[in-house]
Design a protein around this motif. Structure first.
Motif, PDB file in Angstrom:
ATOM      1  N   GLN A  51       0.679  -1.091  -0.118  1.00 63.45           N
ATOM      2  CA  GLN A  51      -0.124   0.199   0.092  1.00 63.45           C
ATOM      3  C   GLN A  51       0.684   1.120   0.090  1.00 63.45           C
ATOM      4  N   LEU A  54       2.333   1.773  -3.537  1.00 66.45           N
ATOM      5  CA  LEU A  54       1.285   2.472  -4.345  1.00 66.45           C
ATOM      6  C   LEU A  54       1.006   3.770  -4.181  1.00 66.45           C
ATOM      7  N   ASP A  64       2.781   1.017 -10.010  1.00 70.42           N
ATOM      8  CA  ASP A  64       1.469   0.790  -9.834  1.00 70.42           C
ATOM      9  C   ASP A  64       0.654  -0.226  -9.887  1.00 70.42           C
ATOM     10  N   SER A  65      -1.073  -0.125 -10.074  1.00 66.14           N
ATOM     11  CA  SER A  65      -1.765  -1.414  -9.649  1.00 66.14           C
ATOM     12  C   SER A  65      -1.300  -3.091 -10.473  1.00 66.14           C
ATOM     13  N   THR A 101      -1.353  -5.810  -5.766  1.00 68.64           N
ATOM     14  CA  THR A 101      -2.735  -5.491  -5.556  1.00 68.64           C
ATOM     15  C   THR A 101      -2.874  -6.956  -4.963  1.00 68.64           C
ATOM     16  N   ASP A 121      -7.245   2.793  -3.757  1.00 68.46           N
ATOM     17  CA  ASP A 121      -6.541   3.314  -2.794  1.00 68.46           C
ATOM     18  C   ASP A 121      -7.031   3.349  -1.943  1.00 68.46           C
TER      19      ASP A 121
END
Length: 133
Positions: A51, A54, A64-65, A101, A121
């Motif tokens: 997290q 990200l 990035d995801s 993720t 997010d």
């Protein structure tokens, strides 16, 4: 008097045997629960690190995801997308970073696996401890 003593000896042997079996079962169940707790803890720790990565811009080392497992792992300072789980009581327990993720944690003798999905997010983390493929 001899029969009474023999009966008490047999009875006490049976009681001690049952107590031993119950103790072994309780130990096995607690060991499985400790492994499950270790999987959840390690998955949470990796999710927290992801997290943070990200939330960081790509220019500063963030991801990035859509990043793959190895890219996401290197962004949080890991050499490999598969990480051993400490505290899993000698079982072959690992957490694999599938993407930026999703994290999957498994153990060889754990009754369930742990999957951590980061939700966009949001700081909310979704845990699934169902038996999944």
């Amino acid at each position: 008097m001899g029969q009474q003593q023999l009966l008490l000896l047999v009875l006490s042997t049976v009681i001690v045997g049952l107590a031993t079996v119950a103790g072994i079962q309780a130990f096995s169940e607690n060991q499985a629960q400790a492994t499950q707790d270790a999987l959840v803890q390690r998955g949470t720790s990796l999710a927290s690190d992801l997290q943070g990565a990200l939330a960081k811009p790509a220019q500063l080392g963030g991801v990035d995801s859509s990043s793959t497992g190895s890219k996401a792992a290197s962004a949080i300072g890991l050499d490999n997308a598969t990480v051993d789980v400490d505290g899993a009581s000698g079982q072959d327990a690992t957490c694999t970073i599938n993407s930026a993720t999703q994290i999957t944690c498994t153990a060889s003798e754990s009754p369930q696996n742990v999957r951590v999905n980061l939700q966009g997010d949001s700081l909310a983390t979704n845990f699934s401890t169902d038996g999944f493929d």
